[in-house]
Design an enzyme around this catalytic site. Structure first.
Site, PDB file in Angstrom:
ATOM      1  N   LYS A 206     -92.300 -55.647  -7.734  1.00  0.00           N
ATOM      2  CA  LYS A 206     -93.372 -56.467  -7.170  1.00  0.00           C
ATOM      3  C   LYS A 206     -94.573 -55.623  -6.767  1.00  0.00           C
ATOM      4  CE  LYS A 206     -93.785 -60.425  -4.066  1.00  0.00           C
ATOM      5  NZ  LYS A 206     -93.040 -61.279  -3.112  1.00  0.00           N
ATOM      6  N   GLU A 212     -86.903 -46.117  -6.524  1.00  0.00           N
ATOM      7  CA  GLU A 212     -85.889 -46.021  -7.573  1.00  0.00           C
ATOM      8  C   GLU A 212     -86.440 -46.511  -8.911  1.00  0.00           C
ATOM      9  OE1 GLU A 212     -83.795 -47.101  -3.648  1.00  0.00           O
ATOM     10  OE2 GLU A 212     -85.620 -47.668  -4.720  1.00  0.00           O
ATOM     11  N   GLY A 267     -87.164 -61.500  -3.436  1.00  0.00           N
ATOM     12  CA  GLY A 267     -86.582 -60.732  -4.530  1.00  0.00           C
ATOM     13  C   GLY A 267     -85.266 -61.281  -5.028  1.00  0.00           C
ATOM     14  N   ARG A 268     -84.344 -61.605  -4.124  1.00  0.00           N
ATOM     15  CA  ARG A 268     -83.019 -62.067  -4.550  1.00  0.00           C
ATOM     16  C   ARG A 268     -83.039 -63.513  -5.043  1.00  0.00           C
ATOM     17  NH1 ARG A 268     -83.555 -61.008   0.649  1.00  0.00           N
ATOM     18  NH2 ARG A 268     -83.206 -62.605   2.259  1.00  0.00           N
ATOM     19  N   GLU A 353     -77.617 -60.072   2.024  1.00  0.00           N
ATOM     20  CA  GLU A 353     -78.992 -59.719   2.357  1.00  0.00           C
ATOM     21  C   GLU A 353     -79.688 -60.875   3.048  1.00  0.00           C
ATOM     22  OE1 GLU A 353     -81.464 -56.690  -0.047  1.00  0.00           O
ATOM     23  OE2 GLU A 353     -82.282 -58.635  -0.654  1.00  0.00           O
ATOM     24  N   HIS A 384     -53.706 -58.843 -10.033  1.00  0.00           N
ATOM     25  CA  HIS A 384     -52.888 -57.640 -10.165  1.00  0.00           C
ATOM     26  C   HIS A 384     -53.440 -56.492  -9.320  1.00  0.00           C
ATOM     27  CE1 HIS A 384     -50.585 -59.368 -13.542  1.00  0.00           C
ATOM     28  NE2 HIS A 384     -51.715 -59.988 -13.800  1.00  0.00           N
ATOM     29  N   LYS A 512     -84.584 -46.448   3.681  1.00  0.00           N
ATOM     30  CA  LYS A 512     -85.612 -46.070   2.714  1.00  0.00           C
ATOM     31  C   LYS A 512     -86.709 -45.244   3.390  1.00  0.00           C
ATOM     32  CE  LYS A 512     -86.952 -49.542   0.112  1.00  0.00           C
ATOM     33  NZ  LYS A 512     -87.282 -50.948  -0.260  1.00  0.00           N
TER      34      LYS A 512
END
Length: 549
Positions: A206, A212, A267-268, A353, A384, A512
């Site tokens: 954005k 990153e 964002g999410r 979040e 399992h 961050k």
């Protein structure tokens, strides 16, 4: 708004809990032969069986009363109408506008946002068509065969989940890759598989400043230029999903190939926006439209259905029941479909979040539990692995089982086995196995009475462990869109009940911010802030190990 624990409906719920908390679901089923049908909903291509929960009609009524007292109906209307319900950032939370199929305007700050939304969608369609049909050519006039989405968090997980879930709808000519980890081994692994002449990179950020994402994008740029040599060729192989025109331009991306979205898109919640460009290129514009349509249908159901038959509301209230009355601190997502293997990871981000908060909208500390720990994996594999803890451990962790009804596309016999396992697990969690039955089974297996008496204790399952069964007609764009929207709205409802802001994420910022100074220290760049003793020692160990490199 009153704190949750001070709401009259919550106090009534607590009183009711004391009377029902030890009741067993298998007895509820025996007492009510119609329970399974009464506690079952269908909307479009999604069905919900919530009968295997430790509830009765009174529980559901009291939970609905709680939702009403918390102003849920008004909050739903506020979200859909574009009010700034993200109060800490003074923004709307209007992801529903991105998939709106109607014609009525939706206003934010007095401006109808729908024309902008549809304009960006049209630009995405034209661009994706060009890539898919081979009209968009690389710097050597070859068609694009590989697409690499570079992003992180909301600019990665949603699109990744959808592309993997709908892989069987993808263009057979295109390979789709997602890079999010700043660990260089991930992007290097992708670069080793692709060719610069036939690769398109989508840089999704954005602000176009996420550390990153920009680190990975710059590495991709350097790799590309080592082959293409001319920076002018970047425009043919890099596009951006961003709002920072200057940074995009400085990177070398033609701003005609920059796709924007808005600050009211979290964002999410952004896969429905230009962040979904990778989805549209991979799956095609019609499948992307169907994805939006499925979400829109769930939006309309959530907005208009009464609480007693409202799928997201019921899922949310059941979660409140377990988290705030039974002290269930986690919730499991268990899809029984290989296509949905990334879905638990996506819901982890979406839920934790959003509702991993301990401060009310008024700025007060909560005195009750909020968002649970979300975890999960493919259910058939989990049987399992960690299902042992769920069956016989000491924790209560409600489960969402998810599977498609359709056998289409499966090898003969496989889907029947898959579905039978899921139905059986839900049954086992509900009814359990008592000591007498375990003892008799051991005797029938030839064990002595003495041995059977001892071993039977280890084969007892308490049961009474809650689960929901979510059935999709088939795994298709509409059903996946509806499924994601179902969870979006469930999470929003729980945030309303807890009186928290589900749309900010300040908790991701501190680490961050601290990393900036530590990175400068690791790189030996000037004066840095003093660190605590542990961090200082870790920096010294790392620096000593890499001295001279």
């Amino acid at each position: 708004m009153k704190a949750l624990t001070q709401q009259p409906a919550f106090k009534a719920l607590q009183e009711h809990f004391e009377g029902i908390k030890t009741a067993h679901m298998k007895d509820m089923f025996q007492a009510d032969p119609q329970r399974a049908k009464r506690y079952f909903l269908k909307n479009g291509s999604v069905s919900l069986d919530y009968s295997k929960n430790r509830i009765d009609d009174t529980t559901l009524k009291l939970l609905r009363d709680l939702a009403t007292e918390c102003g849920l109906a008004e909050k739903i209307q506020a979200m859909f109408s574009g009010e700034k319900i993200n109060s800490t950032e003074e923004r709307a939370a209007l992801h529903t506008a991105l998939r709106y199929q109607g014609q009525e305007p939706i206003f934010v700050d007095g401006l109808d946002v729908l024309p902008q939304v549809r304009q960006v969608l049209e630009r995405m369609e034209k661009f994706s068509d060009m890539v898919r049909c081979g009209e968009w050519l690389g710097y050597t006039n070859q068609v694009i065969t590989d697409v690499v989405n570079i992003g992180i968090g909301g600019s990665d997980l949603g699109a990744l989940t959808v592309c993997k879930a709908l892989h069987h709808f993808a263009s057979p000519r295109l390979n789709m890759y997602f890079v999010s980890n700043v660990d260089g081994t991930q992007i290097q692994g992708v670069l080793d598989k692709i060719h610069p002449e036939t690769t398109l990179f989508i840089v999704a950020s954005k602000t176009f400043s996420t550390q990153e994402t920009l680190t990975n994008a710059l590495s991709a740029r350097q790799w590309f230029l080592a082959h293409a040599l001319n920076e002018a060729h970047i425009a043919k192989h890099f596009v951006a999903v961003s709002t920072n025109k200057e940074a995009v331009q400085a990177f070398g991306i033609d701003t005609q190939n920059m796709f924007s979205f808005w600050n009211w898109v979290g964002g999410r919640y952004s896969l429905w926006s230009a962040i979904g460009l990778s989805i549209m290129i991979y799956l095609g514009k019609q499948n992307f439209k169907d994805l939006l349509c499925g979400a829109y249908e769930m939006d309309q159901h959530f907005k208009n259905a009464p609480f007693e038959c409202n799928m997201p509301v019921i899922l949310a209230l059941l979660g409140i029941w377990y988290i705030n009355l039974f002290d269930a601190g986690s919730h499991l997502i268990a899809p029984y479909d290989q296509y949905l293997r990334y879905f638990p990871r996506f819901i982890q981000q979406l839920d934790m979040e959003s509702n991993g908060k301990s401060t009310t909208l008024e700025g007060q500390a909560v005195d009750y539990d909020t968002g649970p720990i979300i975890w999960g994996d493919l259910g058939i594999n989990a049987q399992h692995a960690f299902f042992q803890l769920l069956h016989q451990g000491t924790h209560i962790s409600p489960i969402d089982f998810i599977v498609s009804l359709s056998k289409e596309g499966h090898l003969p016999g496989h889907h029947d086995i898959l579905v039978s396992n899921m139905f059986a697990q839900a049954q086992a969690f509900m009814q359990g196995k008592d000591y007498n039955l375990a003892y008799q089974e051991l005797l029938e297996a030839g064990k002595s009475a003495e041995k059977a008496r001892t071993l039977a204790h280890h084969r007892v399952f308490s049961g009474n462990r809650p689960s929901n069964v979510i059935l999709l007609d088939t795994i298709c764009p509409k059903s996946v869109g509806a499924l994601i929207a179902l969870y979006e709205h469930k999470i929003f409802v729980q945030g309303v009940i807890w009186n928290i802001n589900s749309f900010d994420q300040w908790g991701v910022e501190l680490g961050k911010e601290l990393a900036v100074d530590i990175l400068a220290r690791l790189k030996g760049e000037g004066l840095t802030k003093p660190q605590d003793a542990s961090t200082e020692h870790l920096i010294e160990v790392y620096s000593a190990f890499n001295k001279g490199l």
